[in-house]
Motif scaffolding. Sequence first.
Motif, PDB file in Angstrom:
ATOM      1  N   GLU A   1      -1.527  -5.523  -0.284  1.00 54.73           N
ATOM      2  CA  GLU A   1      -2.018  -6.518   0.675  1.00 54.73           C
ATOM      3  C   GLU A   1      -0.960  -7.565   0.963  1.00 54.73           C
ATOM      4  O   GLU A   1      -0.761  -7.993   2.086  1.00 54.73           O
ATOM      5  CB  GLU A   1      -3.300  -7.173   0.122  1.00 54.73           C
ATOM      6  CG  GLU A   1      -3.975  -8.103   1.095  1.00 54.73           C
ATOM      7  CD  GLU A   1      -4.506  -7.382   2.319  1.00 54.73           C
ATOM      8  OE1 GLU A   1      -4.481  -7.982   3.404  1.00 54.73           O
ATOM      9  OE2 GLU A   1      -4.937  -6.217   2.221  1.00 54.73           O
ATOM     10  N   GLN A   2      -0.216  -7.941  -0.062  1.00 50.17           N
ATOM     11  CA  GLN A   2       0.847  -8.929   0.102  1.00 50.17           C
ATOM     12  C   GLN A   2       1.980  -8.360   0.971  1.00 50.17           C
ATOM     13  O   GLN A   2       2.552  -9.060   1.785  1.00 50.17           O
ATOM     14  CB  GLN A   2       1.395  -9.346  -1.261  1.00 50.17           C
ATOM     15  CG  GLN A   2       2.362 -10.499  -1.202  1.00 50.17           C
ATOM     16  CD  GLN A   2       2.833 -10.908  -2.591  1.00 50.17           C
ATOM     17  OE1 GLN A   2       2.794 -10.110  -3.516  1.00 50.17           O
ATOM     18  NE2 GLN A   2       3.246 -12.141  -2.720  1.00 50.17           N
ATOM     19  N   ASP A   3       2.286  -7.064   0.810  1.00 47.36           N
ATOM     20  CA  ASP A   3       3.325  -6.425   1.620  1.00 47.36           C
ATOM     21  C   ASP A   3       2.926  -6.394   3.091  1.00 47.36           C
ATOM     22  O   ASP A   3       3.763  -6.531   3.976  1.00 47.36           O
ATOM     23  CB  ASP A   3       3.598  -5.008   1.132  1.00 47.36           C
ATOM     24  CG  ASP A   3       4.350  -4.965  -0.185  1.00 47.36           C
ATOM     25  OD1 ASP A   3       4.923  -5.995  -0.568  1.00 47.36           O
ATOM     26  OD2 ASP A   3       4.348  -3.875  -0.826  1.00 47.36           O
ATOM     27  N   ARG A   4       1.651  -6.212   3.370  1.00 43.77           N
ATOM     28  CA  ARG A   4       1.184  -6.153   4.755  1.00 43.77           C
ATOM     29  C   ARG A   4       1.303  -7.524   5.430  1.00 43.77           C
ATOM     30  O   ARG A   4       1.600  -7.596   6.616  1.00 43.77           O
ATOM     31  CB  ARG A   4      -0.278  -5.718   4.811  1.00 43.77           C
ATOM     32  CG  ARG A   4      -0.469  -4.256   4.631  1.00 43.77           C
ATOM     33  CD  ARG A   4      -1.909  -3.910   4.945  1.00 43.77           C
ATOM     34  NE  ARG A   4      -2.241  -2.623   4.372  1.00 43.77           N
ATOM     35  CZ  ARG A   4      -3.448  -2.199   4.151  1.00 43.77           C
ATOM     36  NH1 ARG A   4      -4.476  -2.977   4.430  1.00 43.77           N
ATOM     37  NH2 ARG A   4      -3.670  -1.013   3.651  1.00 43.77           N
ATOM     38  N   THR A   5       0.992  -8.566   4.710  1.00 41.84           N
ATOM     39  CA  THR A   5       1.013  -9.902   5.293  1.00 41.84           C
ATOM     40  C   THR A   5       2.418 -10.464   5.425  1.00 41.84           C
ATOM     41  O   THR A   5       2.650 -11.370   6.194  1.00 41.84           O
ATOM     42  CB  THR A   5       0.147 -10.873   4.466  1.00 41.84           C
ATOM     43  OG1 THR A   5       0.633 -10.903   3.138  1.00 41.84           O
ATOM     44  CG2 THR A   5      -1.309 -10.485   4.518  1.00 41.84           C
ATOM     45  N   SER A   6       3.358  -9.953   4.670  1.00 41.23           N
ATOM     46  CA  SER A   6       4.717 -10.520   4.779  1.00 41.23           C
ATOM     47  C   SER A   6       5.580  -9.783   5.767  1.00 41.23           C
ATOM     48  O   SER A   6       5.345  -8.913   6.431  1.00 41.23           O
ATOM     49  CB  SER A   6       5.467 -10.535   3.482  1.00 41.23           C
ATOM     50  OG  SER A   6       5.035  -9.707   2.485  1.00 41.23           O
TER      51      SER A   6
END
Length: 153
Positions: free
Chosen positions: A148-153
């Motif tokens: 999820e963090q990879d998608r938002t960054s």
Amino acid sequence: MTLVVLFAGPAVADVADVYDFESSSQEQRYQNLISELRCPKCQNQNIADSNSPISKDMRDEVYLMMKQGASNEAIVEALVARFGEFVRYKPEFESRTFLLWATPAIAVFVGLLVVAGVVIRSRRAGPDAPALSEEEKARVDKMLAAQEQDRTS
């Protein structure tokens, strides 16, 4: 117009084979034989449909042997001896063609075994399958959070 007539002759020169038969049953026998034999040059075409010279020779041979009184088996065997087993659409069952005939049955049997294995395994796991341990749940949550963090960054 004269040129059309002059050059039309070679275009129609390649007519279908014409054989004289004593009866319609003999003609039907001939048609059955040439439709059961495969052209050695044309990959998957019988000699009845093929236009290759070797197919014409084979049709002539079938006709001559029929006129001489040869049986269907004798005609097929003569052509197999001359051109090889490939000319048969349905090779005979013998030791060297065993795998050819057995492969479909073996494939179905193996497929049934795989399906049975999957069904048995799924029934064993069933609704009583153990849930994830606390450690496994933490690892999954960590991986999902990283994703999820990879998608938002």
